[in-house]
Design a protein around this motif. Structure first.
Motif, short mmCIF file in Angstrom:
data_model
loop_
_atom_site.label_atom_id
_atom_site.label_comp_id
_atom_site.label_asym_id
_atom_site.label_seq_id
_atom_site.Cartn_x
_atom_site.Cartn_y
_atom_site.Cartn_z
N THR A 112 -7.26 20.47 -5.40
CA THR A 112 -8.35 19.71 -4.78
C THR A 112 -8.18 18.21 -4.98
OG1 THR A 112 -9.87 21.56 -5.12
CG2 THR A 112 -10.85 19.39 -4.71
N LEU A 113 -7.85 17.84 -6.23
CA LEU A 113 -7.65 16.42 -6.53
C LEU A 113 -6.48 15.86 -5.73
CD1 LEU A 113 -8.08 13.82 -8.15
CD2 LEU A 113 -6.67 14.82 -9.98
N PHE A 114 -5.39 16.60 -5.66
CA PHE A 114 -4.22 16.10 -4.95
C PHE A 114 -4.50 15.94 -3.46
CE2 PHE A 114 -0.19 16.51 -2.69
CZ PHE A 114 0.55 15.53 -3.31
N ARG A 115 -5.19 16.90 -2.87
CA ARG A 115 -5.49 16.82 -1.45
C ARG A 115 -6.42 15.65 -1.15
NH1 ARG A 115 -6.37 23.17 0.43
NH2 ARG A 115 -4.15 23.73 0.40
N ALA A 116 -7.39 15.42 -2.03
CA ALA A 116 -8.29 14.29 -1.84
C ALA A 116 -7.52 12.98 -1.94
CB ALA A 116 -9.41 14.32 -2.87
N ALA A 117 -6.63 12.88 -2.94
CA ALA A 117 -5.82 11.66 -3.11
C ALA A 117 -4.89 11.47 -1.93
CB ALA A 117 -5.02 11.75 -4.41
N LEU A 118 -4.32 12.55 -1.42
CA LEU A 118 -3.43 12.46 -0.26
C LEU A 118 -4.18 11.94 0.96
CD1 LEU A 118 -0.73 13.01 1.14
CD2 LEU A 118 -1.48 15.38 1.49
N ALA A 119 -5.39 12.43 1.18
CA ALA A 119 -6.19 11.98 2.32
C ALA A 119 -6.52 10.50 2.20
CB ALA A 119 -7.48 12.80 2.41
N ALA A 165 0.83 -1.21 0.00
CA ALA A 165 0.00 0.00 0.00
C ALA A 165 0.86 1.25 0.00
CB ALA A 165 -0.93 0.00 1.21
N THR A 166 1.94 1.24 0.78
CA THR A 166 2.82 2.41 0.84
C THR A 166 3.48 2.67 -0.50
OG1 THR A 166 3.27 1.96 3.18
CG2 THR A 166 4.77 3.44 2.05
N VAL A 167 3.96 1.62 -1.14
CA VAL A 167 4.64 1.77 -2.43
C VAL A 167 3.68 2.25 -3.51
CG1 VAL A 167 5.80 0.51 -4.30
CG2 VAL A 167 6.45 0.10 -1.93
N VAL A 168 2.58 1.54 -3.68
CA VAL A 168 1.66 1.86 -4.77
C VAL A 168 1.06 3.26 -4.59
CG1 VAL A 168 -0.53 1.26 -5.86
CG2 VAL A 168 1.13 -0.53 -5.32
N LEU A 169 0.51 3.53 -3.42
CA LEU A 169 -0.13 4.82 -3.21
C LEU A 169 0.88 5.95 -3.15
CD1 LEU A 169 -2.87 3.76 -0.64
CD2 LEU A 169 -3.08 4.08 -3.11
N GLY A 170 2.06 5.69 -2.63
CA GLY A 170 3.11 6.71 -2.63
C GLY A 170 3.54 7.08 -4.03
N LEU A 171 3.73 6.09 -4.89
CA LEU A 171 4.13 6.36 -6.28
C LEU A 171 3.02 7.10 -7.04
CD1 LEU A 171 5.85 2.97 -7.22
CD2 LEU A 171 6.96 5.16 -6.72
N LEU A 172 1.78 6.69 -6.83
CA LEU A 172 0.67 7.34 -7.53
C LEU A 172 0.51 8.79 -7.06
CD1 LEU A 172 -2.01 4.52 -7.79
CD2 LEU A 172 -0.19 5.14 -9.39
N LEU A 173 0.72 9.04 -5.78
CA LEU A 173 0.66 10.41 -5.28
C LEU A 173 1.74 11.26 -5.93
CD1 LEU A 173 0.02 10.38 -1.42
CD2 LEU A 173 -1.34 11.50 -3.18
N TRP A 174 2.94 10.71 -6.02
CA TRP A 174 4.02 11.47 -6.63
C TRP A 174 3.74 11.74 -8.11
CZ3 TRP A 174 7.55 10.72 -10.62
CH2 TRP A 174 8.53 11.71 -10.73
N LEU A 175 3.14 10.78 -8.80
CA LEU A 175 2.78 11.00 -10.20
C LEU A 175 1.76 12.13 -10.35
CD1 LEU A 175 2.57 7.40 -11.73
CD2 LEU A 175 4.19 9.23 -12.30
#
Length: 223
Positions: A169-176, A150-160
Motif C-alpha cells: 500500500t505504501l509503495f503504491r501510494a508513493a509510486l502514484a 524531480a525524476t532523480v530524487v523521487l526515482g531514487l526514493l521509490l527504489w529505496l
C-alpha cells in the motif's frame, strides 16, 4: 523457502538490466542533445508549435496558471526536492547501519545537479520569449532542472522503498505521488512558457538515466 535478505548480493541479471537501461537512456539523451544543439528543423518546429499553443492557453486560463506557478515554485521546485532528499539522508544516517546508502543518495543527487548545470552551460539554449509572459526563469533552458531533479530524487526514493521491502500500500501510494509529480512538474514548466517541450523530455530522460546508473552502482558496490 529461503528469502534473500535486504543486503544479500543481487542477481547479476537484475544488475545488468538496470545497467542496460541506463546505457539506453544515455544514448537517447545524447541523440536529443545533438538534435537540439544542431537546431534540427522538425524538433525546433514541434517545440515552437506546442509552446505557442500552451502559452495561449496559459494566458487565457489565469486561474489554472496561478495553480501551476504554486506547484512548480513550491511543491515540485528543485529546492523542495533536495530538502526532501536531505531529510531521507539524515534518517538513513540516524539508522547508522545505512550510512553507505545515505552517502550514495547524497552523492547521486549532487552529481545529478552538476551534470544538469554543465549541460545547461554547454548547450546554452535560450528559453522561450513571450510578449505577455506569465512566469519567468533564469539560466539556460536545456535540460529542465525541475524535471530532472524531480525524476532523480523521487526515482531514487521509490527504489529505496522497494529495496527496503516497503508494504504494498505504501509503495503504491508513493509510486502514484512520484508519477504525478514528475509528469506534473514537466507539464507546468511548458504551460508557464519557461521551457520548450524537449527541455522537459531531456530532463526526464537524463533523470531516469541517473537513477538507473545509480541503482546499478548500489547493487554492485553496496557492502
Amino acid at each position: 523457502m529461503h528469502q534473500p535478505s535486504v543486503d544479500s548480493p543481487p542477481r547479476p541479471s537484475v544488475r545488468h538490466t538496470t545497467l542496460r537501461a541506463g546505457i539506453a537512456l544515455a544514448s537517447i539523451s545524447l541523440l536529443l542533445l545533438v538534435l537540439v544543439a544542431a537546431e534540427w528543423g522538425p524538433v525546433i518546429v514541434l517545440d515552437r508549435v506546442l509552446s505557442r499553443t500552451t502559452h495561449r492557453w496559459a494566458v487565457e486560463e489565469s486561474g489554472l496558471t496561478q495553480v501551476c506557478r504554486v506547484l512548480t515554485d513550491w511543491v515540485w521546485d528543485p529546492q523542495t526536492m533536495r530538502v526532501l532528499c536531505a531529510g531521507v539522508v539524515l534518517w538513513l544516517v540516524w539508522r547508522r547501519s545505512a550510512w553507505w546508502t545515505a552517502a550514495w543518495l547524497a552523492v547521486t543527487v549532487a552529481v545529478s545537479t552538476c551534470v544538469q548545470q554543465a549541460m545547461k552551460a554547454a548547450v546554452g539554449r535560450e528559453r522561450p520569449v513571450w510578449p505577455d509572459p506569465v512566469d519567468s526563469a533564469h539560466y539556460a533552458a536545456f535540460p529542465s532542472g525541475h524535471a530532472m531533479t524531480a525524476t532523480v530524487v523521487l526515482g531514487l526514493l521509490l527504489w529505496l522503498l522497494h529495496h527496503c521491502r516497503a508494504g504494498r500500500t505504501l509503495f503504491r501510494a508513493a509510486l502514484a505521488v512520484a508519477l504525478v509529480s514528475v509528469a506534473g512538474v514537466g507539464l507546468t514548466r511548458v504551460w508557464l512558457g519557461v521551457h520548450w517541450p524537449t527541455d522537459v523530455v531531456a530532463g526526464w530522460l537524463l533523470g531516469a538515466m541517473v537513477v538507473a546508473l545509480a541503482v546499478t552502482a548500489h547493487k554492485r558496490w553496496h557492502p
